[in-house]
Enzyme design. Structure first.
Site, PDB file in Angstrom:
ATOM      1  N   LYS A  75      -2.857   5.348  -4.413  1.00  0.00           N
ATOM      2  CA  LYS A  75      -3.845   6.489  -4.204  1.00  0.00           C
ATOM      3  C   LYS A  75      -3.671   8.208  -4.927  1.00  0.00           C
ATOM      4  CE  LYS A  75      -4.051   4.657   0.335  1.00  0.00           C
ATOM      5  NZ  LYS A  75      -1.756   4.401   1.434  1.00  0.00           N
ATOM      6  N   ASP A 104       1.129  -1.440  -0.186  1.00  0.00           N
ATOM      7  CA  ASP A 104      -0.322   0.344  -0.104  1.00  0.00           C
ATOM      8  C   ASP A 104       1.098   1.981  -0.342  1.00  0.00           C
ATOM      9  OD1 ASP A 104      -2.963   1.511   1.071  1.00  0.00           O
ATOM     10  OD2 ASP A 104      -1.519   2.618   1.970  1.00  0.00           O
ATOM     11  N   HIS A 132      -8.048   9.633  -2.181  1.00  0.00           N
ATOM     12  CA  HIS A 132      -7.035   9.185  -0.835  1.00  0.00           C
ATOM     13  C   HIS A 132      -7.879  10.265   0.523  1.00  0.00           C
ATOM     14  CE1 HIS A 132      -2.875   9.028   0.957  1.00  0.00           C
ATOM     15  NE2 HIS A 132      -3.360   9.377   2.111  1.00  0.00           N
ATOM     16  N   TYR A 150       3.165  10.173  -0.593  1.00  0.00           N
ATOM     17  CA  TYR A 150       4.013   9.320  -0.237  1.00  0.00           C
ATOM     18  C   TYR A 150       5.204   9.626  -0.739  1.00  0.00           C
ATOM     19  CZ  TYR A 150       0.090   6.527   2.064  1.00  0.00           C
ATOM     20  OH  TYR A 150      -0.966   6.245   3.533  1.00  0.00           O
TER      21      TYR A 150
HETATM   22  P1  NDP Z   1       1.146   1.568  11.791  1.00  0.00           P
HETATM   23  O1  NDP Z   1      -0.121   1.543  12.295  1.00  0.00           O
HETATM   24  O2  NDP Z   1       0.988   0.600  10.934  1.00  0.00           O
HETATM   25  O3  NDP Z   1       2.183   1.716  12.568  1.00  0.00           O
HETATM   26  C1  NDP Z   1       3.160   1.230  11.978  1.00  0.00           C
HETATM   27  C2  NDP Z   1       4.781   2.005  13.686  1.00  0.00           C
HETATM   28  O4  NDP Z   1       4.585   0.885  14.300  1.00  0.00           O
HETATM   29  C3  NDP Z   1       5.669   2.669  13.038  1.00  0.00           C
HETATM   30  O5  NDP Z   1       5.937   3.112  14.026  1.00  0.00           O
HETATM   31  C4  NDP Z   1       6.789   0.920  13.330  1.00  0.00           C
HETATM   32  O6  NDP Z   1       7.699   1.127  13.258  1.00  0.00           O
HETATM   33  C5  NDP Z   1       5.532   0.610  14.641  1.00  0.00           C
HETATM   34  N1  NDP Z   1       5.784  -0.446  14.840  1.00  0.00           N
HETATM   35  C6  NDP Z   1       5.233  -1.805  13.407  1.00  0.00           C
HETATM   36  N2  NDP Z   1       5.396  -3.419  13.803  1.00  0.00           N
HETATM   37  C7  NDP Z   1       5.758  -2.969  15.112  1.00  0.00           C
HETATM   38  C8  NDP Z   1       6.200  -4.181  15.654  1.00  0.00           C
HETATM   39  N3  NDP Z   1       5.247  -5.581  15.436  1.00  0.00           N
HETATM   40  N4  NDP Z   1       5.409  -3.721  17.300  1.00  0.00           N
HETATM   41  C9  NDP Z   1       6.485  -2.442  17.212  1.00  0.00           C
HETATM   42  N5  NDP Z   1       6.014  -1.307  16.867  1.00  0.00           N
HETATM   43  C10 NDP Z   1       5.544  -2.123  15.363  1.00  0.00           C
HETATM   44  O7  NDP Z   1       1.271   2.984  11.118  1.00  0.00           O
HETATM   45  P2  NDP Z   1       0.973   3.538   9.716  1.00  0.00           P
HETATM   46  O8  NDP Z   1       0.574   5.159   9.607  1.00  0.00           O
HETATM   47  O9  NDP Z   1       2.460   3.783   8.876  1.00  0.00           O
HETATM   48  O10 NDP Z   1      -0.248   3.225   9.098  1.00  0.00           O
HETATM   49  C11 NDP Z   1       0.159   1.864   8.243  1.00  0.00           C
HETATM   50  C12 NDP Z   1      -0.042   1.935   6.954  1.00  0.00           C
HETATM   51  O11 NDP Z   1      -1.973   2.108   7.041  1.00  0.00           O
HETATM   52  C13 NDP Z   1       0.575   3.090   6.335  1.00  0.00           C
HETATM   53  O12 NDP Z   1       2.291   2.462   6.243  1.00  0.00           O
HETATM   54  C14 NDP Z   1      -0.037   3.266   4.766  1.00  0.00           C
HETATM   55  O13 NDP Z   1      -0.115   2.641   3.723  1.00  0.00           O
HETATM   56  C15 NDP Z   1      -1.105   3.139   5.580  1.00  0.00           C
HETATM   57  N6  NDP Z   1      -2.097   4.717   5.966  1.00  0.00           N
HETATM   58  C16 NDP Z   1      -3.070   5.228   4.685  1.00  0.00           C
HETATM   59  C17 NDP Z   1      -3.559   6.861   5.128  1.00  0.00           C
HETATM   60  C18 NDP Z   1      -4.413   7.077   4.462  1.00  0.00           C
HETATM   61  O14 NDP Z   1      -4.479   8.362   5.062  1.00  0.00           O
HETATM   62  N7  NDP Z   1      -5.029   6.207   3.399  1.00  0.00           N
HETATM   63  C19 NDP Z   1      -3.615   7.779   6.453  1.00  0.00           C
HETATM   64  C20 NDP Z   1      -1.941   6.371   7.419  1.00  0.00           C
HETATM   65  C21 NDP Z   1      -1.636   5.649   6.510  1.00  0.00           C
HETATM   66  P3  NDP Z   1       9.016   0.862  12.519  1.00  0.00           P
HETATM   67  O15 NDP Z   1       8.990   0.978  11.236  1.00  0.00           O
HETATM   68  O16 NDP Z   1      10.444   2.040  13.642  1.00  0.00           O
HETATM   69  O17 NDP Z   1       9.679  -0.276  12.600  1.00  0.00           O
END
Ligand code: NDP
Length: 275
Positions: free
Chosen positions: A77, A47, A110, A52
């Site tokens: 998106k 995704d 989006h 981004y």
């Molecule tokens: P998430 O809820 O997926 O959380 C990501 C965070 O959690 C990062 O800091 C990551 O750290 C940490 N993390 C991941 N796995 C673990 C684990 N197993 N244990 C502990 N910490 C963990 O957040 P996102 O906001 O990135 O959402 C996911 C996806 O959703 C986005 O990447 C995007 O593709 C989509 N999205 C869409 C939006 C929209 O408007 N349509 C808005 C926001 C997101 P690290 O990377 O440092 O490991």
């Protein structure tokens, strides 16, 4: 061995992996490494989004992965500034060129940006992309019930998904019920609340029961609710960990304990207010 990831059948018959990989807030350079690690681990759904700034990085990882195109499910998106009929078609061409692909699996509006009121024109353009076979499925993101209704008053093309902020702190039960009525699948963004729910006591307690991490428990909760999830990580061990959620199941009582954590917690903007 990589696990078999279940799929969700969308309202147009296309199947999407229920668990995919997100790349929000990952630089273009870092994205190639992260997506490569994800594909290596066994993810097949990625995704991204024009805003981004990492579609090129996703495309580079895809091209070097050796994974057949028809095994992948690639979502991107339409950014807010590109809404409108002609601008949408142009933005899609630009996204596809950056991804290095000749079709996208899923294209999403989006944000509705309601004050600008262009999402119906944008949707007409996305309908054309679907008719022309340039996308396999069309969806929306961050649409509230009123936006969905306004869109559906004007079109026969029902979005296959609405990708919304959803996690134990913001469970979106009302919107999920609207989706179920309309045949729209619920895709959860920030499924881990960007980490904000991983210390919740109900979740740490369940994690200890199964010898699983709190992130795994939260992802398992989503899967059992039927949500499509796209956790993001740039950390290889977490990328693998987030896929290792198919060897345990939460009980009804554990699902209820997590249901009690719903508290209106938003990590991102409110869709009515972002324009
Ligand atoms: P998430 O809820 O997926 O959380 C990501 C965070 O959690 C990062 O800091 C990551 O750290 C940490 N993390 C991941 N796995 C673990 C684990 N197993 N244990 C502990 N910490 C963990 O957040 P996102 O906001 O990135 O959402 C996911 C996806 O959703 C986005 O990447 C995007 O593709 C989509 N999205 C869409 C939006 C929209 O408007 N349509 C808005 C926001 C997101 P690290 O990377 O440092 O490991």
């Amino acid at each position: 061995m990589a696990p078999t990831i279940p799929t969700v059948t969308l309202n147009n018959g296309v199947q999407i992996p229920q668990l995919g990989f997100g790349v929000f807030q990952v630089s273009d350079e870092q994205t190639t490494a992260a997506v490569s690690a994800a594909l290596e681990a066994g993810y097949r759904s990625i995704d991204t989004a024009a805003i981004y700034g990492n579609e090129t990085g996703v495309g580079t990882a895809i091209a070097s992965s050796g994974v057949a195109r028809d095994e992948l499910f690639i979502t991107t998106k339409l950014w807010n500034a590109d809404q409108g009929y002609d601008a949408t078609l142009k933005a899609f061409d630009a996204s596809l060129a950056k991804l290095g692909l000749d079709y996208a699996d899923l294209y999403l509006i989006h944000w509705p940006t309601p004050a600008r009121d262009l999402y119906r024109e944008s949707w007409k353009a996305i309908e054309k992309l679907a008719t022309d076979g340039r996308i396999r499925a069309a969806g929306v993101s961050n649409f509230q019930p009123a936006h969905l209704k306004r869109l559906l008053d004007d079109t026969d093309l029902v979005p296959v998904v609405n990708q919304i902020e959803l996690h134990p702190g913001l469970q979106q039960n009302e919107l999920r019920a609207v989706h179920a009525d309309l045949g729209i699948a619920t895709e959860a963004w920030s499924p881990l609340a960007q980490g904000a729910v991983l210390g919740d006591e109900a979740i740490t307690t369940i994690a200890a029961t199964y010898g699983k991490s709190t992130a795994q428990v939260v992802l398992r909760w989503h899967l059992q609710l039927g949500n499509i999830v796209i956790p993001k990580s740039v950390t290889p061990a977490r990328i693998r960990e987030n896929l290792d959620v198919f060897d345990f199941a939460l009980t009804d009582d554990e699902m209820t304990a997590i249901a009690a954590l719903d508290r209106g917690l938003r990590t991102g903007p409110h869709p009515d207010e972002l324009n």
